[in-house]
Write an enzyme that holds these catalytic residues in place. Structure first.
Site, PDB file in Angstrom:
ATOM      1  CG  ASN A   1     -74.790  12.431   6.294  1.00  0.00           C
ATOM      2  OD1 ASN A   1     -73.851  13.209   6.098  1.00  0.00           O
ATOM      3  ND2 ASN A   1     -75.765  12.689   7.164  1.00  0.00           N
ATOM      4  CD1 TRP A   2     -68.956   9.058   4.950  1.00  0.00           C
ATOM      5  CD2 TRP A   2     -66.908   9.961   4.810  1.00  0.00           C
ATOM      6  NE1 TRP A   2     -68.094   8.083   4.512  1.00  0.00           N
ATOM      7  CE2 TRP A   2     -66.836   8.614   4.420  1.00  0.00           C
ATOM      8  CE3 TRP A   2     -65.752  10.735   4.803  1.00  0.00           C
ATOM      9  CZ2 TRP A   2     -65.639   8.013   4.033  1.00  0.00           C
ATOM     10  CZ3 TRP A   2     -64.572  10.145   4.408  1.00  0.00           C
ATOM     11  CH2 TRP A   2     -64.506   8.793   4.033  1.00  0.00           C
ATOM     12  CE  LYS A   3     -74.894  11.703  10.558  1.00  0.00           C
ATOM     13  NZ  LYS A   3     -75.769  11.507  11.688  1.00  0.00           N
TER      14      LYS A   3
ATOM     15  CG  HIS B   1     -79.253  15.277   8.698  1.00  0.00           C
ATOM     16  ND1 HIS B   1     -79.104  15.307  10.061  1.00  0.00           N
ATOM     17  CD2 HIS B   1     -78.998  14.014   8.303  1.00  0.00           C
ATOM     18  CE1 HIS B   1     -78.762  14.088  10.470  1.00  0.00           C
ATOM     19  NE2 HIS B   1     -78.682  13.292   9.421  1.00  0.00           N
TER      20      HIS B   1
ATOM     21  CD  GLU C   1     -76.582  14.922  12.622  1.00  0.00           C
ATOM     22  OE1 GLU C   1     -75.817  15.259  11.706  1.00  0.00           O
ATOM     23  OE2 GLU C   1     -76.683  13.739  13.029  1.00  0.00           O
TER      24      GLU C   1
ATOM     25  CD  GLU D   1     -81.694  10.521   8.098  1.00  0.00           C
ATOM     26  OE1 GLU D   1     -80.870   9.625   7.926  1.00  0.00           O
ATOM     27  OE2 GLU D   1     -81.389  11.695   8.325  1.00  0.00           O
TER      28      GLU D   1
ATOM     29  N   GLY E   1     -77.639   7.892  15.003  1.00  0.00           N
ATOM     30  CA  GLY E   1     -76.393   7.822  15.765  1.00  0.00           C
ATOM     31  C   GLY E   1     -76.550   7.205  17.145  1.00  0.00           C
TER      32      GLY E   1
ATOM     33  CB  SER F   1     -79.048   3.045  14.149  1.00  0.00           C
ATOM     34  OG  SER F   1     -78.720   4.081  15.063  1.00  0.00           O
TER      35      SER F   1
ATOM     36  N   GLY G   1     -75.299   6.971   8.098  1.00  0.00           N
ATOM     37  CA  GLY G   1     -74.337   7.848   8.751  1.00  0.00           C
ATOM     38  C   GLY G   1     -73.100   7.070   9.174  1.00  0.00           C
ATOM     39  N   GLY G   2     -73.007   6.785  10.453  1.00  0.00           N
ATOM     40  CA  GLY G   2     -71.822   6.147  11.045  1.00  0.00           C
ATOM     41  C   GLY G   2     -71.306   4.945  10.270  1.00  0.00           C
TER      42      GLY G   2
HETATM   43  P1  PGA Z   1     -76.597   7.090  11.558  1.00  0.00           P
HETATM   44  O1  PGA Z   1     -76.963   8.496  10.852  1.00  0.00           O
HETATM   45  O2  PGA Z   1     -76.627   6.045  10.467  1.00  0.00           O
HETATM   46  O3  PGA Z   1     -75.227   7.298  12.115  1.00  0.00           O
HETATM   47  O4  PGA Z   1     -77.628   6.843  12.598  1.00  0.00           O
HETATM   48  C1  PGA Z   1     -77.935   8.570   9.847  1.00  0.00           C
HETATM   49  C2  PGA Z   1     -78.051   9.994   9.383  1.00  0.00           C
HETATM   50  O5  PGA Z   1     -77.887  10.904  10.204  1.00  0.00           O
HETATM   51  O6  PGA Z   1     -78.318  10.248   8.195  1.00  0.00           O
END
Ligand code: PGA
Length: 252
Positions: free
Chosen positions: A9-11, A100, A102, A171, A177, A216, A237-238
């Site tokens: 997930n590149w956001k 998600h 966010e 999650e 993050g 993470s 994510g990251g």
């Molecule tokens: P992260 O994000 O791996 O950067 O913690 C995961 C996500 O938001 O799906």
């Protein structure tokens, strides 16, 4: 046996050039062979889907699929800024993230809206990846299971048997993050809890549905997480921004 699914997930990160370079690297490695029984996908920002779709279709390994980070709960019409599931389908998206944290937090998305988005995705043959998870305060006050169960219950109530064609992603918000990954045991315990809850509704759905962990995930912790009996892969994510790290997680 449920397959392991790893989704990047590149956001709101990356660029056209970064996508191109990433897919070049990942496809070249995947063409050399990947572990059997695994599925991989990249969810870039919407504007890059067209380019990514063309590039992925030219890759001779069928391992990598495309996904989107969100979808409209509406089928089409006067909804400025929205993107429909049919449009995502046109660009060969196989997956779409819904709910998600966010989006729940920053865009006030409700469980009902999230389920409606998932239904739109399912109607177009896409696999919705329905995200659930508790905040740090909810966990610290001993309410983690109650909160996640309530989120899952709403999805069961609306999606019913169609859940079997979805993925869930646990999650924990405090792990996203932050570098604070849930221990493999904490993650496994919640995944187990979710599977037991699904079994109360339908044993078949409970045994077939993939439940991914997100928050993470890095190569360092992926081996232990993916080794847990109720963890069927990860939403990354990251760490997915770096193609080598993503590949290492895919092989974990
Ligand atoms: P992260 O994000 O791996 O950067 O913690 C995961 C996500 O938001 O799906």
């Amino acid at each position: 046996m449920r397959p392991i699914t790893v989704i990047g997930n590149w956001k709101m990160n990356g660029s056209k050039a970064a996508c191109r370079q990433w897919i070049d690297t990942v496809c070249a490695e995947m063409e050399k062979g990947m572990p059997a029984g695994r599925r991989f996908a990249l969810c870039p920002p919407y504007p890059y889907l067209s380019d990514c779709s063309q590039q992925i279709s030219a890759c001779s390994s069928a391992s990598l699929a495309l996904g989107a980070q969100d979808v409209s709960a509406e089928m089409g019409g006067a909804f400025t800024g929205e993107v429909s599931a049919a449009m995502l389908h046109e660009f060969d998206c196989k997956y779409v993230l819904v709910g998600h944290s966010e989006r729940r937090d920053r865009f006030n998305e409700s469980d009902r809206l999230i389920a409606e988005k998932a239904l739109q995705a399912l109607d177009q043959g896409l696999t919705p990846v329905i995200c659930v998870g508790e905040t740090a305060d909810e966990r610290n006050s001993g309410r983690a299971v109650e909160v996640v169960r309530a989120q899952v219950a709403r999805q069961i109530a609306i999606l019913q048997d169609r859940l079997v064609d979805s993925l869930l992603a646990y999650e924990p918000v405090w792990a996203i993050g932050t570098g604070k990954v849930a221990s493999a045991q904490i993650a496994q315990d919640m995944h187990r809890e979710i599977r037991l809850q699904l079994a109360e509704f339908n044993a078949d759905v409970a045994s077939h549905i993939g439940i991914l962990y997100g928050g993470s995930v890095k190569f360092d912790n992926a081996v232990e997480l993916f080794g847990m009996p109720d963890i069927d892969g990860g939403l990354i994510g990251g760490a997915s921004l770096d193609p080598q790290e993503f590949l290492a997680i895919c092989r974990a």
